[in-house]
Design a protein around this motif. Structure first.
Motif, short mmCIF file in Angstrom:
data_model
loop_
_atom_site.label_atom_id
_atom_site.label_comp_id
_atom_site.label_asym_id
_atom_site.label_seq_id
_atom_site.Cartn_x
_atom_site.Cartn_y
_atom_site.Cartn_z
N LEU A 4 10.17 -0.71 -12.55
CA LEU A 4 9.66 -1.84 -11.78
C LEU A 4 9.82 -3.13 -12.55
CD1 LEU A 4 8.05 -2.72 -9.24
CD2 LEU A 4 6.00 -2.46 -10.62
N ALA A 5 10.34 -4.13 -11.91
CA ALA A 5 10.39 -5.47 -12.48
C ALA A 5 9.53 -6.37 -11.62
CB ALA A 5 11.83 -5.99 -12.52
N LEU A 6 8.86 -7.35 -12.23
CA LEU A 6 7.94 -8.22 -11.50
C LEU A 6 8.31 -9.68 -11.71
CD1 LEU A 6 4.63 -6.36 -12.34
CD2 LEU A 6 5.72 -6.49 -10.12
N PRO A 7 9.36 -10.16 -11.04
CA PRO A 7 9.74 -11.55 -11.18
C PRO A 7 8.73 -12.44 -10.48
CG PRO A 7 11.04 -10.53 -9.47
CD PRO A 7 10.20 -9.44 -10.09
N ALA A 8 8.62 -13.67 -10.94
CA ALA A 8 7.75 -14.63 -10.25
C ALA A 8 8.35 -14.97 -8.90
CB ALA A 8 7.61 -15.89 -11.09
N ILE A 9 7.52 -14.95 -7.87
CA ILE A 9 7.98 -15.23 -6.52
C ILE A 9 7.48 -16.60 -6.11
CG2 ILE A 9 7.92 -14.45 -4.14
CD1 ILE A 9 9.33 -12.54 -6.02
N ARG A 10 8.41 -17.48 -5.80
CA ARG A 10 8.05 -18.82 -5.35
C ARG A 10 8.80 -19.08 -4.06
NH1 ARG A 10 4.92 -17.82 -8.53
NH2 ARG A 10 4.26 -18.92 -10.39
N LEU A 11 8.07 -19.22 -2.99
CA LEU A 11 8.68 -19.38 -1.67
C LEU A 11 8.29 -20.72 -1.07
CD1 LEU A 11 8.00 -15.84 -0.21
CD2 LEU A 11 10.09 -16.67 -1.24
N ALA A 12 9.26 -21.34 -0.44
CA ALA A 12 8.99 -22.57 0.30
C ALA A 12 9.70 -22.48 1.64
CB ALA A 12 9.50 -23.77 -0.49
N LEU A 13 9.33 -21.46 2.40
CA LEU A 13 10.02 -21.16 3.65
C LEU A 13 9.08 -21.39 4.82
CD1 LEU A 13 11.71 -17.86 2.49
CD2 LEU A 13 12.84 -20.04 2.85
N GLY A 14 9.56 -22.10 5.85
CA GLY A 14 8.75 -22.34 7.03
C GLY A 14 8.65 -21.10 7.90
N LEU A 15 7.57 -21.02 8.67
CA LEU A 15 7.36 -19.90 9.57
C LEU A 15 7.38 -20.39 11.00
CD1 LEU A 15 4.36 -18.14 7.79
CD2 LEU A 15 6.78 -17.55 7.64
N VAL A 16 7.95 -19.60 11.90
CA VAL A 16 7.93 -19.98 13.31
C VAL A 16 6.51 -19.81 13.84
CG1 VAL A 16 10.33 -19.33 13.68
CG2 VAL A 16 8.55 -17.64 14.04
N THR A 17 6.14 -20.65 14.78
CA THR A 17 4.78 -20.63 15.29
C THR A 17 4.53 -19.39 16.14
OG1 THR A 17 5.48 -21.95 17.18
CG2 THR A 17 4.61 -23.14 15.29
N GLU A 18 5.59 -18.75 16.62
CA GLU A 18 5.42 -17.59 17.48
C GLU A 18 5.26 -16.29 16.70
OE1 GLU A 18 7.75 -19.84 17.73
OE2 GLU A 18 7.55 -20.75 19.70
N ARG A 147 6.75 -14.09 4.82
CA ARG A 147 7.32 -14.80 3.67
C ARG A 147 7.92 -13.82 2.67
NH1 ARG A 147 2.24 -17.58 3.66
NH2 ARG A 147 2.40 -19.63 4.65
N LEU A 148 7.23 -12.70 2.47
CA LEU A 148 7.71 -11.69 1.54
C LEU A 148 9.11 -11.22 1.95
CD1 LEU A 148 5.57 -8.65 0.31
CD2 LEU A 148 7.95 -8.38 0.97
N TRP A 149 9.28 -10.88 3.23
CA TRP A 149 10.56 -10.39 3.72
C TRP A 149 11.65 -11.45 3.57
CZ3 TRP A 149 11.99 -5.73 6.42
CH2 TRP A 149 10.96 -4.75 6.41
N LEU A 150 11.34 -12.69 3.89
CA LEU A 150 12.34 -13.75 3.76
C LEU A 150 12.71 -13.97 2.30
CD1 LEU A 150 11.06 -16.35 6.40
CD2 LEU A 150 12.88 -14.63 6.64
N GLY A 151 11.75 -13.82 1.41
CA GLY A 151 12.04 -13.95 -0.01
C GLY A 151 12.96 -12.84 -0.50
N LEU A 152 12.70 -11.61 -0.05
CA LEU A 152 13.54 -10.49 -0.45
C LEU A 152 14.96 -10.62 0.09
CD1 LEU A 152 11.00 -7.57 0.06
CD2 LEU A 152 11.94 -8.34 -2.13
N ALA A 153 15.11 -11.36 1.19
CA ALA A 153 16.44 -11.54 1.79
C ALA A 153 17.38 -12.30 0.88
CB ALA A 153 16.31 -12.26 3.13
#
Length: 218
Positions: A4-18, A147-153
Motif C-alpha cells: 500500500l502506498a499513501l500519496p497525498a490527495i489534493r483535489l480541486a474538481l467541481g461536482l455537478v449539482t445533479e 471526488r475520490l473517483w475523479l482523483g483516481l481517474a
C-alpha cells in the motif's frame, strides 16, 4: 495484492449539482461497528482473527484483509491505538449478469471520523486497482466519493456505463449532467493490466452510439 502506498490527495474538481447522494451513517454508528470488528479480531475462534497483514507507509497503520465468496474485505488498523480506523469492502454486484460478475466489484467504505480526510479509502482503492480489480460505483455516491473517483481517474482509466437489466453499455469517458444523474449510470475504473477493449470483451459490455462517436468508431 500489492503493498500500500499513501500519496497525498489534493483535489480541486467541481461536482455537478445533479450528483446522486448516498446515505450517510452517524459517527456513533460507525464507531460501534468498528469496535465490534476490533473485538472480533481479538477472538481466536473468529474468522477475523489472524488475518494477513500489510504494513503501510503511514507509521502505525496496517491493512488486514480477507476474501469471502469473491468479495474482498480490507480493514485499516491503527496498531498504536489498538483500534480499527475503518474498512473498505469490494462487493460483488447483483445488478450485473453472470458474465460480468467475475470482473467488477463495487467498493463500499466506512471510516471513523478521526481518520477521515487522510486518504485512507483512496489508498485502499489504489491497492485493489493495482492488484487488477476493476471497480464500479453504486447508484448513489457521496460528494467525497465522487471526488475520490475523479482523483483516481488521473492514474486509472475511468469510463461511464449504463447498467440495466443486467446489461452493460459503455457511454464513454465523459457524460453530460443529465446522463450522470440517471440512476442507471455508473462509473467504472479499470485495474492495472486491463484495457477498455479487453474489459468490454470479458464482461460482454456493448458500445453506446455516443461512445462510438467519442472513440471515432463511426
Amino acid at each position: 495484492m500489492p503493498t500500500l502506498a499513501l500519496p497525498a490527495i489534493r483535489l480541486a474538481l467541481g461536482l455537478v449539482t445533479e450528483l446522486r447522494i448516498d446515505v450517510n451513517h452517524t459517527p456513533d454508528e460507525v464507531e460501534s461497528e468498528l469496535d465490534a470488528i476490533r473485538n472480533r479480531m481479538s477472538r481466536p475462534s473468529d474468522r477475523l482473527y489472524g488475518l494477513p497483514e500489510v504494513r503501510t507507509d503511514i507509521p502505525g497503520l496496517a491493512l488486514r484483509h480477507r476474501e469471502a465468496d469473491g468479495e474482498y474485505y480490507v480493514y485499516v488498523v491503527d496498531l498504536r491505538r489498538d483500534r480499527v480506523a475503518g474498512y473498505t469492502v469490494f462487493n460483488r454486484l447483483i445488478e450485473v449478469g453472470r458474465r460480468a460478475d467475475p470482473y467488477l466489484r463495487a467498493p463500499h467504505s466506512k471510516y471513523a471520523a478521526p481518520y477521515q480526510r487522510m486518504g485512507l479509502a483512496t489508498a485502499v482503492y489504489r491497492w485493489g486497482l493495482d492488484a487488477g480489480l476493476c471497480i464500479m460505483s453504486g447508484a448513489r455516491q457521496s460528494e467525497g466519493a465522487h471526488r475520490l473517483w475523479l482523483g483516481l481517474a488521473r492514474d486509472y482509466e475511468l469510463g461511464y456505463v449504463d447498467l440495466r437489466r443486467k446489461r452493460l453499455s459503455y457511454l464513454g469517458r465523459e457524460v453530460d449532467a443529465a446522463v450522470l444523474g440517471d440512476l442507471h449510470t455508473r462509473m467504472v475504473l479499470l485495474g492495472r493490466g486491463w484495457t477498455l477493449e479487453r474489459h468490454m470483451q470479458a464482461t460482454g459490455m456493448t458500445w453506446s452510439e455516443g461512445a462510438r462517436t467519442q472513440q471515432g468508431l463511426g
